[in-house]
Design an enzyme around this catalytic site. Structure first.
Site, mmCIF file in Angstrom:
data_model
loop_
_atom_site.group_PDB
_atom_site.id
_atom_site.type_symbol
_atom_site.label_atom_id
_atom_site.label_comp_id
_atom_site.label_asym_id
_atom_site.label_seq_id
_atom_site.Cartn_x
_atom_site.Cartn_y
_atom_site.Cartn_z
ATOM 1 N N HIS A 161 0.854 -1.198 0.000
ATOM 2 C CA HIS A 161 0.000 0.000 0.000
ATOM 3 C C HIS A 161 0.893 1.252 0.000
ATOM 4 O O HIS A 161 1.968 1.248 0.610
ATOM 5 C CB HIS A 161 -0.868 0.071 1.258
ATOM 6 C CG HIS A 161 -2.139 -0.734 1.217
ATOM 7 N ND1 HIS A 161 -2.565 -1.497 2.286
ATOM 8 C CD2 HIS A 161 -3.094 -0.875 0.261
ATOM 9 C CE1 HIS A 161 -3.736 -2.073 1.983
ATOM 10 N NE2 HIS A 161 -4.065 -1.722 0.764
ATOM 11 N N CYS A 176 -2.063 2.598 9.237
ATOM 12 C CA CYS A 176 -3.107 1.689 8.741
ATOM 13 C C CYS A 176 -4.288 1.602 9.706
ATOM 14 O O CYS A 176 -5.407 1.311 9.298
ATOM 15 C CB CYS A 176 -2.565 0.275 8.572
ATOM 16 S SG CYS A 176 -1.134 0.130 7.524
HETATM 17 N N1 ARG Z 1 -4.023 -7.279 6.589
HETATM 18 C C1 ARG Z 1 -4.372 -6.051 5.952
HETATM 19 C C2 ARG Z 1 -4.328 -6.250 4.447
HETATM 20 O O1 ARG Z 1 -3.498 -6.966 3.981
HETATM 21 C C3 ARG Z 1 -3.433 -4.946 6.361
HETATM 22 C C4 ARG Z 1 -3.851 -3.617 5.832
HETATM 23 C C5 ARG Z 1 -2.824 -2.534 6.047
HETATM 24 N N2 ARG Z 1 -3.346 -1.276 5.697
HETATM 25 C C6 ARG Z 1 -2.671 -0.282 5.152
HETATM 26 N N3 ARG Z 1 -3.291 0.842 4.990
HETATM 27 N N4 ARG Z 1 -1.455 -0.400 4.722
HETATM 28 O O2 ARG Z 1 -5.132 -5.714 3.721
#
Ligand code: ARG
Length: 283
Positions: A170, A264
């Protein structure tokens, strides 16, 4: 001194009552790893307290069973004043979150704007305002095609960056706006063109080396002059302090097991995206 960010004083968070690593959708997640729920709850409270102490308000989204990643509210959608664009999650495992997110925003009087159904976009996790633009990431979770729709729905100018390292899946793992001229950046996460886009956008970058990037240093929350970070290497802390920031380290190890850090776990609710600078009046 540079002007502080005009946003980042109001957040949405969701308690980790049902949090766990129940599936694997990023390289950090391993089902055989157990999450210590009490430790997760304590870390989450610690983050909330750190944000409140920094002067932010925190609103709460009710947790829901069967959607363990709902705690990562950064992925709920994109906020633009009283407009909310709900995410379209890439993985079926997270698609059940959208109803909970949209219901919360609807109940708070936000106007809901929908992306087309066949386009993925994972909210502020892949779209962060900087200066007059919305910097948006694509590839692992969000589609490049979502950027034009985001721009059309919000009126914001969107600058696209391709994410290049699966571990930094992300944008918010690679980029953290600090103020109007500065940001924490992790070039490891971008291809050559993306690096140039960020270079042109950010006059004073704090560049993370690869190890610090992989420790999720960029996944920090900025409240005025306070930077709430999952971890802070000495060099990074020195630079932030030299720039007039205070660092608050907030351990979130239980959430790192699911591939998420401080940012996150939060979604800024006070973002108003800038409209593109109008072209010269020809009349
Ligand atoms: N387990 C979640 C996923 O893989 C973690 C999300 C992390 N969020 C972020 N904004 N980086 O989607």
């Amino acid at each position: 001194m540079n002007e502080a960010l005009g946003w980042g004083r109001r957040y949405l968070m969701c308690p980790p009552s049902y949090f766990g690593v129940l599936y694997e959708i990023n390289p950090w997640m391993h089902r055989e790893v157990t999450v210590d729920r009490d430790a997760a709850q304590a870390q989450w409270e610690g983050l909330r307290t750190a944000l409140v102490e920094a002067g932010a308000e925190v609103e709460i989204l009710a947790p829901a069973a069967e959607v363990p990643d709902l705690v990562f509210t950064a992925n709920a959608g994109v906020v633009n004043a009283n407009q909310f664009v709900p995410s379209r999650f890439r993985h079926p495992e997270r698609q059940g979150e959208t109803g909970h997110d949209a219901a919360w925003f609807r109940s708070r009087g936000f106007q809901i704007s929908e992306l087309p159904e066949d386009v993925c976009q994972e909210g502020a996790g892949d779209a962060l305002p900087f200066g007059n633009v919305l910097l948006a990431g694509y590839r692992f979770r969000s589609d490049a095609a979502s950027h034009a729709y985001l721009s059309a729905l919000t009126g914001a100018a969107v600058r696209s960056v391709e994410l290049a390292d699966e571990r930094l899946y992300h944008l918010d793992l690679t980029f953290c706006p600090l103020d109007e001229r500065r940001a924490i950046v992790a070039p490891l996460g971008w291809d050559r063109y993306g690096r140039r886009v960020v270079e042109a956008l950010v006059p004073e970058p704090l560049v993370l080396d690869d190890d610090d990037a992989l420790a999720f240093c960029a996944n920090s929350v900025v409240v005025g002059r306070r930077v709430v970070m999952p971890t802070c290497p000495v060099r990074v802390g020195r630079q932030l302090e030299a720039w007039g920031f205070e660092v608050a380290v907030c351990p979130v190890g239980e959430f790192l097991k699911a591939g998420g850090g401080c940012r996150c776990l939060t979604l800024a609710l006070d973002v108003t995206l800038a409209a593109p600078v109008p072209s010269a009046d020809l009349h």
